[in-house]
Design a protein around this motif. Sequence first.
Motif, PDB file in Angstrom:
ATOM      1  N   SER A  72       0.902  -1.148   0.160  1.00 56.82           N
ATOM      2  CA  SER A  72      -0.162  -0.310   0.053  1.00 56.82           C
ATOM      3  C   SER A  72       0.967   1.200   0.253  1.00 56.82           C
ATOM      4  O   SER A  72       1.733   1.506   1.221  1.00 56.82           O
ATOM      5  CB  SER A  72      -0.908  -0.369   1.098  1.00 56.82           C
ATOM      6  N   LEU A  73       0.917   2.025  -1.088  1.00 57.88           N
ATOM      7  CA  LEU A  73       1.607   3.278  -1.089  1.00 57.88           C
ATOM      8  C   LEU A  73       1.527   4.284  -0.500  1.00 57.88           C
ATOM      9  O   LEU A  73       2.449   4.657   0.730  1.00 57.88           O
ATOM     10  CB  LEU A  73       1.525   3.765  -2.547  1.00 57.88           C
ATOM     11  N   TYR A  74       0.164   4.778  -0.077  1.00 58.17           N
ATOM     12  CA  TYR A  74       0.098   5.884   0.844  1.00 58.17           C
ATOM     13  C   TYR A  74       0.625   5.293   2.642  1.00 58.17           C
ATOM     14  O   TYR A  74       1.031   6.471   3.353  1.00 58.17           O
ATOM     15  CB  TYR A  74      -1.316   6.160   0.938  1.00 58.17           C
ATOM     16  N   GLU A  75       0.420   3.963   2.822  1.00 65.10           N
ATOM     17  CA  GLU A  75       0.170   3.297   4.092  1.00 65.10           C
ATOM     18  C   GLU A  75       1.498   3.520   4.620  1.00 65.10           C
ATOM     19  O   GLU A  75       2.445   3.848   5.528  1.00 65.10           O
ATOM     20  CB  GLU A  75      -0.580   2.594   4.452  1.00 65.10           C
ATOM     21  N   ALA A  76       2.097   2.989   3.174  1.00 64.20           N
ATOM     22  CA  ALA A  76       3.910   3.196   3.694  1.00 64.20           C
ATOM     23  C   ALA A  76       4.604   4.774   3.600  1.00 64.20           C
ATOM     24  O   ALA A  76       5.459   4.672   4.745  1.00 64.20           O
ATOM     25  CB  ALA A  76       4.376   2.430   1.851  1.00 64.20           C
ATOM     26  N   ALA A  77       4.159   5.305   2.417  1.00 60.10           N
ATOM     27  CA  ALA A  77       5.097   6.739   3.361  1.00 60.10           C
ATOM     28  C   ALA A  77       4.538   7.160   3.779  1.00 60.10           C
ATOM     29  O   ALA A  77       5.263   7.819   4.751  1.00 60.10           O
ATOM     30  CB  ALA A  77       4.033   7.779   1.835  1.00 60.10           C
TER      31      ALA A  77
END
Length: 420
Positions: A373-378
């Motif tokens: 999950s890109l947003y969660e990782a960022a």
Amino acid sequence: MPADLAVIGLGHLGLPLAQAAVTAGIDTVGYDTDPRPHTELRAGRTPVEGTLTASEIRRLLSGGFRTTTSAAELGRVRTAVICSPTPLGPDRALDLTALGDAARALAARLRPHTTVLLESAVPPGTTEDFLRPLLEEGSGLVAGRDFHLACSPSRLDPGNRTHHYANTPKVIGGLTPACTESAAAFYGRLTDKVVRARGPREAEMTKVLETNFRHVNIALVNEMAVLCHDLGVDLWDVIRCAETKPFGFQPFRPGPGVGGHGVPVDPGCLPRTTRTPGPPLRMVSLAQEINDRMPSYVIQRCATLLNEHGKSVRGARVLLLGVTYKPDSADQEAAPAREIATRLMDMGAQIGYHDPHVPDWRVRERPVPRADSLYEAAAAADLTVLLQQHRTYDLQGLAVKAQLLLDTRGATPAGAAHRL
């Protein structure tokens, strides 16, 4: 069954050529001594990331393209195009080993009236001083009399949807005028325009000029990026303004480093002359030095940003976005992401990555955790670093979610992230 064309080397040069030839209705066979390309192609997969898609490979095979490891096939074609890789060696000179192997394999089967073309990136003089002797000694034939020999350096730009094989002019330089015309007759079936050079050396040097033009101008804007950051100037706004000039300016943009297959030809592999003081192409040497420093500069900016926000690089969670050398491509050739990840690891950072085109990424032979999950990782990372601008990235949304975002491509909206 004999083919009209043999493509020697099934890599990032050979596969697009084979695709263009099959599309033009030319019966084509691909030759490579490495068994991997054959296995991958027969399974419907590309052996080189960033070249052909799965659907393009299916069309290529259904169009009659076949591959072989048997050099005997090379003696049954009218035209042979050498697309062997010429990577940089430890001394930063181009390694011609694979080219030499291809030439010897072809020479042993070379027939009179065959047209031999060289597309590999080579130093000027290679066609005449390296390739020609190997072909003549191995075949007993004379280039320019018994067979045609010419150079036509590749001009591929993987992933470019505007400029492709058919509408990109092809530069050719033959050993003799008849060699040039034979090469022109072949390439005229694949591309809309053929440009005749005076000879092989002029064709080879065209590639040197084109590649180093890009390299030197990227080095200029990379230096400008460092200077503008120190002075508090928005370089991307400067470029936006400068590119409105209708003459005398071509926009280039900075980045975390220079990657790709079109490596600059190191001045050390060019012939020295008595007329020019010092080594040739000193500007290219300086450009190489500047561009090689960019990954270190990115690391410096990362450390400074973390420090300004009360964090150390050691133990910091750093998310790298885009690990390929071009946007919207899976090709990782010489991409700066690997060096940046390695240096951050050496400083004690915990590295993760996200790239929609790279499902698995390894640094120092160790797998790097991929963010699902890109947003969660960022949001979880102490620092997110945009290294490549893929179209699927919602940069405005990322700027909101990320705790700290360093944009090395100037792709985020002004003020939304820290820019290189």
